[in-house]
Design an enzyme around this catalytic site. Structure first.
Site, PDB file in Angstrom:
ATOM      1  N   ASP A 164     -11.472  45.694   1.584  1.00 19.09           N
ATOM      2  CA  ASP A 164     -11.163  47.110   1.750  1.00 19.09           C
ATOM      3  C   ASP A 164      -9.823  47.447   2.425  1.00 19.09           C
ATOM      4  OD1 ASP A 164     -13.788  46.871   0.950  1.00 19.09           O
ATOM      5  OD2 ASP A 164     -14.594  48.266   2.419  1.00 19.09           O
ATOM      6  N   GLU A 388     -21.193  38.874   9.510  1.00 19.79           N
ATOM      7  CA  GLU A 388     -20.433  39.250   8.311  1.00 19.79           C
ATOM      8  C   GLU A 388     -19.079  38.539   8.263  1.00 19.79           C
ATOM      9  OE1 GLU A 388     -19.778  43.456   8.357  1.00 19.79           O
ATOM     10  OE2 GLU A 388     -19.138  43.560   6.267  1.00 19.79           O
TER      11      GLU A 388
END
Ligand code: DGY
Length: 424
Positions: A164, A388
């Site tokens: 992103d 993550e």
């Protein structure tokens, strides 16, 4: 013979994470932060499930492709059930699909994951891949038709890249006007430390791009032509190149004529030199509205190995970036002023990207580098759990916990006691 494993206890925890994040036919990336089905997360989840439940692995892919659009696109989020804990939800995207989805896609790793799953038991997977094959073919055709106009793969929104807020997109993001998006409330920063997430200026622009898509009825040709953002992405270019090869291999096994896929792969491969930036000595993102390179090198450049693309210069560059950190491969160049070791894609080490890189390195005969990547990724998970992403300098765990794809990567690759021959 089965490969020796580092820790049966961590294997069990990883399986429990996959089962715990299973919402019935699909898996959420992590509870809370990401409450829906995400495209490439799901493909990795399938690979993870394949280590202990093959049927469930194929079902994950079936569910992902059940949301395919008529034009072939497989969307990046599938909003199976309403959840107020995520923004921007289906009402903001307004695609009008059933099930509701976002309006962009995400890195096409599904064919590569399907082939790895098929390798585990070709007999058991034959009917499943036979049913999925035409859907995967249609999706790959969609990339060709709607995203490969410049030769390599373009993205129309940073979220499409899966990376992103990486510095690669800064140059294109500067041209996106985020000043008129109106009031909204982010949910991500309520789930995890905001300093590990993209900033507000980025989010305003992300939302502006979603609003453009919605206003033109998600007309993909219009988004490419007149949308606020269009950049060539080395990451998806290499992932798609590899996925074309994997899809063609499965197609041949099924007895299909795969010359169309071979043609797409040949064209894509021929365009790869257009993203080589001699100044930064690496594969670089390019703003397709101006032709300018981003001038930033990150982990995506080294997915080249996955696509069978390599050069001595790339090997040198890989070592330069990697030796500047301690744990896995940094998502952005540690020598750059943009490097931010804990902020999402601006520096952290991502187990899932490490795994893709290692597959490529191993395929190209760089066994020691592949094994170093596995060992460093395993150290992170052993010390901190299934986060993550991680700070690549001191290993600090970042973002969401109990993360599906980190668990999947542990089961398939990182959790092997050593991976000099077998494994990923
Ligand atoms: C998010 O919401 O952070 C996602 O990465 C978008 O796909």
């Amino acid at each position: 013979m089965t490969n020796p494993r580092i820790s049966p206890a961590l294997d069990e925890q990883a399986r429990a994470i996959l089962r715990g994040n299973d919402r019935g036919g699909y898996t959420v990336p992590t509870d809370g932060l990401y409450p829906y089905q995400w495209n490439w997360d799901s493909a990795f989840a399938a690979w993870g499930f394949a280590t202990f439940d093959l049927d469930r692995a194929w079902t994950e892919l079936d569910t992902l492709f059940s949301a395919q659009w008529d034009d072939g696109m497989v969307p990046h989020i599938i909003f199976h059930k309403p959840d107020p804990g995520y923004f921007p939800g289906p009402d903001v995207w307004g695609t009008g699909k059933s099930p509701e989805t976002s309006g962009i896609s995400q890195p096409p790793v599904a064919a590569t994951m399907a082939r790895l799953i098929l390798d585990i038991d070709a007999q058991a997977g034959r009917d499943r891949i036979a049913a999925l094959y035409p859907k995967m073919l249609a999706w790959h055709r969609w990339w060709r038709d709607y995203r490969c106009g410049s030769g390599v793969v373009a993205i129309t929104h940073p979220w499409e890249s899966g990376r992103d807020n990486c510095p690669d997109w800064d140059i294109g993001m500067r041209n996106v006007d985020g000043s008129n998006v109106g009031e909204y409330t982010r949910r991500d920063t309520g789930h995890v430390d905001p300093s590990m997430r993209p900033g507000k200026a980025d989010y305003d622009r992300y939302i502006a791009m979603v609003q453009f898509g919605r206003e033109c009825g998600w007309d993909q040709a219009e988004i490419v032509k007149n949308g606020p953002f269009l950049m060539a992405d080395p990451g998806i270019t290499f992932i798609l190149l590899r996925a074309h090869d994997d899809l063609a291999a499965m197609g041949r096994t099924l007895g299909h004529d795969v010359s169309e896929i071979e043609g797409w792969a040949a064209d894509l491969r021929a365009a790869v030199p257009s993203i080589w930036n001699a100044e930064t000595r690496g594969y670089d993102a390019r703003d397709l509205k101006t032709g300018r390179f981003s001038g930033r090198i990150g982990s995506a450049a080294f997915l080249a190995y996955l696509a069978g693309v390599e050069s001595p210069e790339l090997d040198v560059r890989m070592t330069e970036l990697w030796d500047a950190v301690r744990y896995g491969f940094p998502s952005a160049d540690p020598a750059s002023a943009d490097f931010d070791p804990r902020r999402y894609w601006r520096g952290p080490s991502w187990p899932v990207v490490n795994a893709l890189m290692a597959i490529g390195l191993k395929d190209r005969g760089h066994h020691a580098a592949a094994e170093r990547l596995r060992r460093e990724t395993a150290e992170l998970i052993e010390a901190h759990g299934f986060f993550e992403y991680f700070d690549p300098i001191d290993g600090t765990p970042c973002g969401g916990d109990a993360f599906t794809w980190t668990a999947a990567i542990w089961l398939t690759w990182a959790g092997l006691a050593a991976d000099t021959k077998g494994g990923a």
